[in-house]
Design an enzyme around this catalytic site. Structure first.
Site, short mmCIF file in Angstrom:
data_model
loop_
_atom_site.label_atom_id
_atom_site.label_comp_id
_atom_site.label_asym_id
_atom_site.label_seq_id
_atom_site.Cartn_x
_atom_site.Cartn_y
_atom_site.Cartn_z
N HIS A 78 -27.89 -26.29 25.63
CA HIS A 78 -28.82 -26.83 26.68
C HIS A 78 -29.88 -27.59 25.70
O HIS A 78 -31.00 -27.68 25.49
CB HIS A 78 -29.55 -25.96 27.56
CG HIS A 78 -30.12 -26.90 27.67
ND1 HIS A 78 -29.72 -28.14 29.54
CD2 HIS A 78 -31.73 -26.66 28.39
CE1 HIS A 78 -30.48 -28.65 29.81
NE2 HIS A 78 -31.35 -28.19 29.48
N ASP A 103 -27.09 -28.89 34.08
CA ASP A 103 -25.80 -29.78 32.85
C ASP A 103 -24.78 -29.63 33.92
O ASP A 103 -23.86 -30.83 33.97
CB ASP A 103 -25.77 -29.18 31.58
CG ASP A 103 -26.84 -29.23 30.93
OD1 ASP A 103 -27.59 -29.85 30.84
OD2 ASP A 103 -27.36 -27.62 30.43
P1 NAX Z 1 -44.48 -26.30 33.23
O1 NAX Z 1 -45.62 -26.89 31.73
O2 NAX Z 1 -44.70 -27.29 34.42
O3 NAX Z 1 -44.70 -25.17 34.05
C1 NAX Z 1 -43.94 -24.18 32.63
C2 NAX Z 1 -45.48 -22.93 33.02
O4 NAX Z 1 -45.56 -21.71 32.38
C3 NAX Z 1 -46.97 -23.39 32.85
O5 NAX Z 1 -47.80 -22.91 34.06
C4 NAX Z 1 -47.08 -22.04 32.13
O6 NAX Z 1 -48.44 -21.62 31.73
C5 NAX Z 1 -46.60 -21.19 31.69
N1 NAX Z 1 -46.22 -20.04 30.99
C6 NAX Z 1 -46.62 -21.38 29.35
N2 NAX Z 1 -45.65 -19.61 28.35
C7 NAX Z 1 -46.13 -18.75 29.40
C8 NAX Z 1 -45.78 -17.64 29.21
N3 NAX Z 1 -45.88 -16.78 27.53
N4 NAX Z 1 -45.26 -16.21 30.02
C9 NAX Z 1 -45.41 -16.83 31.60
N5 NAX Z 1 -45.69 -18.48 31.50
C10 NAX Z 1 -46.21 -19.25 30.75
O7 NAX Z 1 -42.95 -26.93 32.96
P2 NAX Z 1 -41.53 -26.85 34.09
O8 NAX Z 1 -41.47 -28.16 34.33
O9 NAX Z 1 -41.78 -25.51 35.06
O10 NAX Z 1 -40.44 -26.48 33.48
C11 NAX Z 1 -40.44 -25.05 32.67
C12 NAX Z 1 -39.54 -25.07 31.50
O11 NAX Z 1 -38.26 -25.23 31.57
C13 NAX Z 1 -39.59 -25.83 30.42
O12 NAX Z 1 -39.64 -25.14 28.86
C14 NAX Z 1 -38.63 -27.09 30.16
O13 NAX Z 1 -38.40 -27.70 29.28
C15 NAX Z 1 -36.99 -25.80 30.73
N6 NAX Z 1 -36.50 -26.73 31.51
C16 NAX Z 1 -35.47 -26.32 31.17
C17 NAX Z 1 -33.56 -26.80 32.32
C18 NAX Z 1 -32.41 -25.88 31.91
O14 NAX Z 1 -31.90 -26.51 32.43
N7 NAX Z 1 -32.63 -25.05 31.51
C19 NAX Z 1 -33.89 -28.21 32.64
C20 NAX Z 1 -35.03 -28.07 33.29
C21 NAX Z 1 -36.98 -27.93 31.96
O15 NAX Z 1 -36.34 -28.81 31.23
#
Ligand code: NAX
Length: 333
Positions: free
Chosen positions: A185, A157
């Protein structure tokens, strides 16, 4: 020296973008070797294993080893830096209570595993949403780790706000200093330019020049800048057809690099447990202006908050208080 780095959700999109930047030395510099530990859930293991094969194919000189596991105890054992990326994002029709409960089931046990095995100097950044409250839950399950080692990412952000100002004012992003993201966030966050400068001149003054007066400048902030930054994630999804990935990984790298090596260019924005500054209830993981000094975050104190800033910060903090109450009620703290 070698640093052990854990990435959860390493088989997902942000994980994929993070791994290669870290292996290339963008996080810790060209002299620090890294051991990578990739944590996934069973369904995500193949993705992480594939990324590990590609890391091998990168022949990175700094990369000492890559381990892929679905066992948090293995993934966090001896870790110095943990990127908590994997989470349960909100899906259509999901109630907030369900979202918080699902993430409590992830971040509680991960906090416990960090508590049991992480290195004494561990630094943790939560990327997975809802990031602030996930960090709060993880910290609550790690009584032996100082709570200030648990942070959540608002650097994306922050960088988005810097990018908007840089484009509007026609200056390099490196010249835009002292922007702040306050609060959660989420769409309630408050991107604040009141103390920001460009080339030694105050941004409010530059905006007043650009828009023909202070009133017009404030209207632009309220009606365009703040919503644009706060809702940028949705804009990226609309244009790109997929959520922010490379910019999110880049921000996570910026966050940890500055934490380890110190902030260079004024302050940045970090969500970290409040010490009560700016009337944010103690312990709440909220975004503040912060500098990294001697390897630790310090909240920038005593900034004046005017009648534009104060209610906006209070609204975002109120949302965080509600999230904390909700996870308390669910027994997750
Ligand atoms: P993806 O769905 O591509 O990847 C997430 C991965 O996490 C998947 O491979 C899944 O199998 C794995 N996972 C789920 N539960 C798990 C656990 N208990 N232990 C280990 N792995 C686990 O999502 P992606 O685009 O990589 O985004 C990841 C996260 O970042 C999401 O929650 C998203 O909302 C968040 N974001 C946060 C941002 C921020 O600024 N704080 C911005 C970008 C993003 O939106």
């Amino acid at each position: 020296m070698t640093t052990t780095i854990t990435i959860t959700g390493a088989g997902g999109q942000i994980g994929y973008a993070l791994l290669f930047r870290i292996a290339a030395g963008d996080l810790l510099g060209p002299d620090e070797r890294v051991r990578l530990k990739l944590l996934e859930i069973p369904q995500g293991l193949r993705g992480a294993e594939g990324a590990a094969l590609e890391l091998q194919d990168g022949a990175f000189g700094l990369l000492e080893s890559v381990d892929v596991t679905d066992d948090a105890g293995v993934a966090f054992d001896g870790t110095n830096i943990a990127f908590l990326v994997g989470s349960r994002p909100r899906t259509a029709g999901m109630e907030r209570g369900d979202l918080l409960a699902a993430n409590g089931g992830i971040f509680g046990p991960q906090g416990q595993a960090l508590n049991a095995g992480a290195a004494d100097d561990v630094r943790i950044v939560v990327v997975g949403n809802p990031a602030n409250t996930n960090a709060l839950i993880a910290a609550a399950h790690a009584p032996d780790i100082p709570s200030e080692r648990f942070t959540a990412l608002t650097r994306l952000d922050h960088n988005r706000a810097v990018g908007q100002l840089s484009t509007l004012l026609g200056v390099p992003a490196s010249e835009v200093r002292d922007v702040t993201i306050w609060g959660n966030h989420s769409a309630t966050q408050f991107p604040d330019v009141a103390h920001a400068t460009v080339g030694g001149r105050g941004v409010p003054e530059l905006l007043a020049e650009r828009f023909g007066g202070e009133v017009a400048a404030r209207a632009w902030l309220a009606d365009e800048f703040i919503p644009r930054v706060a809702k940028r994630g949705a804009e990226i999804i609309e244009v790109r057809g997929s959520s922010s990935v490379a910019s999110a990984a880049n921000a996570a790298i910026d966050h940890v690099r500055d934490w380890v090596h110190g902030t260079q260019n004024g302050w940045t924005s970090v969500a970290l447990p409040s010490d009560g500054s700016y009337d944010v209830p103690a312990g709440l993981v909220s975004s503040f202006p912060a500098r990294s000094v001697d390897g630790a975050w310090q909240i920038v104190r005593d900034l004046d908050l005017d009648d534009f800033a104060a209610p906006r910060i209070a609204a975002s903090v109120a949302e965080l208080v509600e999230e904390r109450e909700a996870v308390r009620t669910l027994g997750l703290l």
